[in-house]
Design a protein around this motif. Structure first.
Motif, short mmCIF file in Angstrom:
data_model
loop_
_atom_site.label_atom_id
_atom_site.label_comp_id
_atom_site.label_asym_id
_atom_site.label_seq_id
_atom_site.Cartn_x
_atom_site.Cartn_y
_atom_site.Cartn_z
N LEU A 40 1.18 -1.11 0.21
CA LEU A 40 -0.15 -0.11 -0.22
C LEU A 40 1.00 1.13 -0.33
O LEU A 40 0.15 2.32 -0.67
CB LEU A 40 -1.55 -0.35 1.17
CG LEU A 40 -2.35 -0.89 1.44
CD1 LEU A 40 -2.75 -1.04 2.23
CD2 LEU A 40 -3.59 -0.46 -0.06
N ARG A 41 1.50 1.21 0.80
CA ARG A 41 3.02 2.38 0.85
C ARG A 41 3.61 2.52 -0.55
O ARG A 41 3.63 3.68 -0.70
CB ARG A 41 3.84 2.52 1.77
CG ARG A 41 3.50 1.95 4.03
CD ARG A 41 4.80 2.02 4.22
NE ARG A 41 4.44 2.28 5.45
CZ ARG A 41 4.28 1.37 6.44
NH1 ARG A 41 4.98 0.08 5.80
NH2 ARG A 41 3.53 1.04 7.32
N ALA A 42 3.82 1.93 -0.93
CA ALA A 42 4.10 1.38 -2.80
C ALA A 42 3.36 2.60 -3.27
O ALA A 42 4.25 2.49 -4.36
CB ALA A 42 5.15 0.31 -3.19
N LEU A 43 2.31 1.91 -3.46
CA LEU A 43 1.16 2.08 -4.20
C LEU A 43 0.89 3.74 -3.94
O LEU A 43 0.91 4.34 -5.00
CB LEU A 43 -0.05 0.96 -4.17
CG LEU A 43 -0.49 -0.48 -5.23
CD1 LEU A 43 -1.01 -0.87 -4.63
CD2 LEU A 43 0.54 -0.34 -6.12
N ASP A 44 0.72 3.87 -3.20
CA ASP A 44 0.95 5.21 -2.19
C ASP A 44 -0.55 5.85 -3.49
O ASP A 44 -0.73 7.03 -3.95
CB ASP A 44 1.34 6.27 -2.38
CG ASP A 44 1.41 7.75 -1.79
OD1 ASP A 44 0.63 7.71 -0.76
OD2 ASP A 44 1.97 9.03 -1.59
N PRO A 45 -1.75 5.18 -2.97
CA PRO A 45 -2.54 5.48 -3.77
C PRO A 45 -3.29 7.43 -2.87
O PRO A 45 -2.85 7.24 -2.10
CB PRO A 45 -4.54 4.86 -3.31
CG PRO A 45 -3.75 3.88 -2.00
CD PRO A 45 -2.36 4.13 -2.19
N PRO A 46 -3.92 7.74 -3.94
CA PRO A 46 -4.18 9.68 -2.83
C PRO A 46 -4.99 9.40 -1.69
O PRO A 46 -5.26 10.41 -1.38
CB PRO A 46 -5.39 10.48 -4.58
CG PRO A 46 -6.14 9.31 -5.22
CD PRO A 46 -4.56 7.88 -5.28
N TRP A 47 -6.30 8.31 -1.52
CA TRP A 47 -7.13 8.31 -0.46
C TRP A 47 -6.34 8.16 0.35
O TRP A 47 -6.76 8.36 1.99
CB TRP A 47 -8.56 7.17 -0.81
CG TRP A 47 -7.60 6.19 -1.44
CD1 TRP A 47 -8.03 5.61 -2.64
CD2 TRP A 47 -7.29 4.80 -0.84
NE1 TRP A 47 -7.97 5.11 -2.64
CE2 TRP A 47 -7.48 3.86 -1.80
CE3 TRP A 47 -7.15 5.04 0.13
CZ2 TRP A 47 -6.70 2.99 -1.28
CZ3 TRP A 47 -6.83 3.21 0.81
CH2 TRP A 47 -6.83 3.03 -0.49
N LEU A 48 -4.90 7.08 0.12
CA LEU A 48 -4.33 6.62 2.20
C LEU A 48 -3.85 7.60 2.55
O LEU A 48 -3.00 8.90 2.29
CB LEU A 48 -3.46 6.34 1.33
CG LEU A 48 -2.45 5.05 2.48
CD1 LEU A 48 -3.88 3.64 3.23
CD2 LEU A 48 -1.28 4.20 1.74
N ARG A 49 -3.68 7.45 4.03
CA ARG A 49 -3.73 8.27 4.97
C ARG A 49 -2.28 7.99 5.56
O ARG A 49 -0.77 8.37 6.08
CB ARG A 49 -4.89 9.24 5.92
CG ARG A 49 -5.47 10.11 4.99
CD ARG A 49 -4.76 11.29 4.80
NE ARG A 49 -4.97 12.09 4.00
CZ ARG A 49 -5.16 11.78 2.37
NH1 ARG A 49 -4.47 11.35 1.72
NH2 ARG A 49 -5.73 13.28 1.29
N ASP A 50 -3.06 6.45 6.09
CA ASP A 50 -2.06 6.21 7.41
C ASP A 50 -2.43 4.18 6.91
O ASP A 50 -3.32 4.23 6.78
CB ASP A 50 -1.61 6.46 8.55
CG ASP A 50 -0.21 5.79 9.30
OD1 ASP A 50 0.17 5.58 9.08
OD2 ASP A 50 -0.74 6.66 10.59
N VAL A 51 -1.60 3.61 7.89
CA VAL A 51 -1.49 1.81 7.92
C VAL A 51 -0.89 1.70 9.07
O VAL A 51 0.31 2.21 9.43
CB VAL A 51 -0.52 1.06 6.67
CG1 VAL A 51 -1.37 1.13 5.31
CG2 VAL A 51 0.52 1.49 6.41
N VAL A 52 -1.77 0.81 10.22
CA VAL A 52 -1.34 0.43 11.34
C VAL A 52 -0.81 -0.73 11.68
O VAL A 52 -2.18 -1.64 11.28
CB VAL A 52 -2.45 1.17 11.93
CG1 VAL A 52 -1.37 1.00 13.11
CG2 VAL A 52 -2.14 2.45 11.67
N PRO A 53 0.26 -1.66 11.20
CA PRO A 53 0.12 -3.42 11.20
C PRO A 53 0.34 -3.88 13.01
O PRO A 53 0.36 -2.78 14.46
CB PRO A 53 1.69 -3.29 11.01
CG PRO A 53 2.09 -2.20 10.40
CD PRO A 53 1.26 -0.92 11.47
#
Length: 237
Positions: A40-53
């Motif tokens: 997801l970080r690599a794709l970095d879609p415009p809607w992405l704000r954060d990912v928390v594993p």
């Protein structure tokens, strides 16, 4: 709503979806979580704000102005296309070595823990510091790393009565995991030693010294080296 592939997708908040890969602590599930986070970080879609594993799930936060159904559809497509497996987990280059002064005032549970395991304190130190660990997740407190990879033979139950104060940098075992207290706080894990390294500093970017997916090893040090390293940290702060 659920996916038909590697994980379920559940509503977590108005601006977050939860990708659930399972319900247990398992290295393969955790690797899939970090692989999806990296994807997801690599794709970095415009809607992405954060990912928390977490151990077996990934929280995906998105722009609150975005249609949640559209984000869900994008995540579902990624999962069904093998999004996690398409990008194998690549740990950060190298291993982060964390110096630890085991026992004494910094590791008040070392001797009792060793006796409970049928080991000498030295044997426990050698086996604990020989482990290859991975930061499975950050949680409990800012900067607290839950480290997977503990030798199953070293698993220990938490204390029946937690301590009101655990010193910052304390290295401990809790159940089948090992971890490091980043700041002084209450805690019920078995304290084996302490590192002079600060793990959390809100003035630094990122504020957490260890990140999910980092590979970690412990190195036993003596009191003289602990004092020297601690003084360097004080001078740098």
């Amino acid at each position: 709503m659920t996916s038909r592939a590697a994980c379920d997708i559940e509503a977590l908040a108005d601006d977050a979806w939860l990708l659930r890969f399972g319900d247990r602590i398992d290295p393969e599930l955790n690797a899939a979580v970090h692989a999806m986070a990296a994807r997801l970080r690599a794709l970095d879609p415009p809607w992405l704000r954060d990912v928390v594993p977490a151990f077996a799930s990934l929280a995906v936060f998105f722009d609150a102005a975005e249609d949640p159904a559209r984000v869900h559809a994008a995540l579902l497509e990624l999962v069904e296309d093998g999004g996690a497996s398409a990008l194998p987990l690549r740990p950060r280059d190298g291993v982060i070595e964390i110096p630890v002064l085991y026992g004494g005032e910094h590791g008040p549970d070392l001797e009792a823990s060793a006796a409970e395991l049928g080991l000498s304190p030295r044997e426990l130190v050698v086996r604990h510091s020989a482990g290859d660990y991975t930061v499975a997740m950050i949680g409990f407190a800012p900067g607290f790393p839950y480290l997977s990879g503990l030798d199953p033979a070293l698993a220990l139950p938490r204390l029946a009565t937690p301590r009101a104060r655990v010193a910052a940098g304390s290295v401990a075992i809790g159940g089948a995991q090992t971890g490091i207290y980043p700041r002084e706080s209450p805690g019920g894990w078995r304290l084996l030693g302490r590192t002079p390294w600060p793990l959390f500093d809100p003035r630094r970017e990122p504020p957490t010294r260890l990140q999910p997916g980092d590979r970690v090893r412990f190195r036993a040090i003596d009191a003289e080296e602990f004092a020297r390293l601690a003084s360097r940290q004080d001078a740098a702060s």
